[in-house]
Motif scaffolding. Structure first.
Motif, PDB file in Angstrom:
ATOM      1  N   LEU A 235       1.070  -1.379   0.499  1.00 40.69           N
ATOM      2  CA  LEU A 235       0.432   0.820   0.136  1.00 40.69           C
ATOM      3  C   LEU A 235       1.195   1.278  -0.419  1.00 40.69           C
ATOM      4  O   LEU A 235       0.480   2.525  -0.616  1.00 40.69           O
ATOM      5  CB  LEU A 235      -0.144   0.243   1.479  1.00 40.69           C
ATOM      6  N   PHE A 236       1.658   1.564   0.841  1.00 41.51           N
ATOM      7  CA  PHE A 236       2.870   2.452   0.999  1.00 41.51           C
ATOM      8  C   PHE A 236       3.847   2.426  -0.041  1.00 41.51           C
ATOM      9  O   PHE A 236       4.457   3.723   0.352  1.00 41.51           O
ATOM     10  CB  PHE A 236       3.182   2.528   2.038  1.00 41.51           C
ATOM     11  N   PHE A 237       4.218   1.535  -0.292  1.00 47.01           N
ATOM     12  CA  PHE A 237       5.806   0.914  -1.568  1.00 47.01           C
ATOM     13  C   PHE A 237       5.725   0.452  -2.739  1.00 47.01           C
ATOM     14  O   PHE A 237       5.316   1.792  -4.265  1.00 47.01           O
ATOM     15  CB  PHE A 237       6.617   0.338  -0.354  1.00 47.01           C
ATOM     16  N   VAL A 238       4.180  -0.376  -2.875  1.00 45.19           N
ATOM     17  CA  VAL A 238       4.397  -0.936  -4.370  1.00 45.19           C
ATOM     18  C   VAL A 238       3.371  -0.107  -5.362  1.00 45.19           C
ATOM     19  O   VAL A 238       3.900   0.636  -6.131  1.00 45.19           O
ATOM     20  CB  VAL A 238       3.872  -2.702  -4.166  1.00 45.19           C
TER      21      VAL A 238
ATOM     22  N   TYR B 284      12.267   4.403  -4.348  1.00 42.98           N
ATOM     23  CA  TYR B 284      14.058   5.134  -3.603  1.00 42.98           C
ATOM     24  C   TYR B 284      13.501   6.496  -3.035  1.00 42.98           C
ATOM     25  O   TYR B 284      13.386   6.763  -1.743  1.00 42.98           O
ATOM     26  CB  TYR B 284      14.976   5.168  -4.292  1.00 42.98           C
ATOM     27  N   TYR B 285      12.437   7.026  -3.330  1.00 35.73           N
ATOM     28  CA  TYR B 285      12.344   8.095  -3.159  1.00 35.73           C
ATOM     29  C   TYR B 285      10.892   7.627  -2.066  1.00 35.73           C
ATOM     30  O   TYR B 285      10.556   9.185  -0.877  1.00 35.73           O
ATOM     31  CB  TYR B 285      11.018   9.128  -4.756  1.00 35.73           C
ATOM     32  N   CYS B 286      10.220   6.937  -1.989  1.00 35.95           N
ATOM     33  CA  CYS B 286       9.236   6.241  -1.251  1.00 35.95           C
ATOM     34  C   CYS B 286       9.870   6.403   0.023  1.00 35.95           C
ATOM     35  O   CYS B 286       9.064   6.831   1.190  1.00 35.95           O
ATOM     36  CB  CYS B 286       8.694   4.976  -1.741  1.00 35.95           C
ATOM     37  N   PHE B 287      10.813   5.667  -0.081  1.00 35.35           N
ATOM     38  CA  PHE B 287      11.627   5.306   1.247  1.00 35.35           C
ATOM     39  C   PHE B 287      12.350   6.840   2.000  1.00 35.35           C
ATOM     40  O   PHE B 287      12.335   6.701   3.070  1.00 35.35           O
ATOM     41  CB  PHE B 287      12.300   4.198   1.768  1.00 35.35           C
TER      42      PHE B 287
END
Length: 306
Positions: free
Chosen positions: A184-187, A206-209
């Motif tokens: 939900l929060f990365f893929v 990379y931007y998500c993390f």
């Protein structure tokens, strides 16, 4: 508790060992980044100097001073979110939706650095806004995180009542919750950012993390390309993703810290030759243990958990 009791032979080596491990981890990380990025940085500098020479050779009317003036215009345009590729005008970064996302990055301490207030009044307001907003954000995220914990705990208890494998059921519930959060929060955001920002999948993840961990380098920032037209729902979706993603990732990081502390405790017992019972009886009266017990009692009395 006296000074001698606070710094016993059992505590000092573990503290020193933890400090050495921390410093070694940072140094190894610096070494890896140096090897991975050092040569690439040198190549980028060489290519940039070569491009500069070609530019001055092609446009003979442009001297070094003129090149610096053009570079300053490009830099200033980048700061305000203005595109220089066309003749159309733009509202820049300070639209209402972008300003709301900026306010969210302030209170969450992400701070990309691609946008910042330039006026004196804006800078002063940002200081007081952050002083109140950062603690408020921590309180709200903590409450949302507790709700997430309660939902997972209720599901786990419900399934445990339906089966005889309690530990296996609890493990599977945690695993499914972590995998669901990762999707939900990365893929899903990775796919959205890849479609709307034109990034590669590695750049998007990379931007998500970097965003959800509040590192916020600012090398990749969504909803900030002046050459793209974003839909109206994009900023709202991004702000919602940041808020709930921060709460979820904070839970994951807290669980990781708990695992590391348990590993440290086991290593300390091995180092001192104590058993778990001896260590537990020695720490039951410590201020940290008393504070933990008080927090657990308050959490049990909280209406959220009920």
């Amino acid at each position: 508790m006296g000074i001698k009791e606070m710094f016993t032979l059992a505590r000092v080596p573990s503290i020193l060992l933890l400090g050495v491990l921390y410093v070694a981890y940072v140094l190894v990380g610096g070494l890896v980044f140096w090897k991975l990025e050092g040569d690439l940085g040198k190549k980028d500098i060489t290519l940039l100097l070569s491009s500069k020479k070609k530019l001055l050779a092609k446009y003979t009317c442009l001297n070094q001073e003129g090149l610096e003036a053009v570079a300053q215009v490009v830099q200033d345009a980048s700061k305000v979110g203005l595109s220089l590729k066309g003749n159309y005008t733009s509202d820049g970064f300070w639209k209402f939706t972008s300003s709301a996302v900026f306010a969210a990055t302030v209170v969450t301490t992400i701070g990309y650095g691609n946008i910042s207030p330039d006026s004196t009044a804006g800078q002063i307001f940002c200081v007081f806004f952050a002083l109140i907003g950062i603690p408020l954000n921590m309180v709200v995220l903590n409450r949302v995180g507790k709700y997430m914990l309660v939902i997972g705990r209720n599901i786990s208890e419900f399934l445990e009542g339906k089966t005889r494998w309690r530990k296996c059921t609890r493990f599977l519930v945690h695993l499914v919750s972590y995998l669901s959060g990762a999707v939900l929060f990365f893929v899903v955001p990775m796919i959205v950012f890849q479609q709307h920002e034109g990034w590669t999948f590695s750049q998007a993840i990379y931007y998500c993390f970097i965003t959800l961990s509040t590192i916020g380098f600012g090398d990749f920032v969504a909803d900030s390309n002046p050459d793209k037209v974003y839909p109206d729902w994009y900023s709202i979706l991004m702000a919602s993703w940041i808020f709930f993603g921060l709460a979820w990732l904070a839970l994951v990081i807290n669980h990781t810290i708990d695992i590391l502390e348990r590993i440290s405790t086991h290593f300390k017992l091995w180092w001192t030759g104590q058993t778990a019972e001896e260590s537990g009886s020695a720490e039951d009266d410590s201020p940290e243990m008393q504070e933990t017990q008080v927090e657990e009692e308050e959490e049990k009395k909280s209406p959220i958990i009920e």
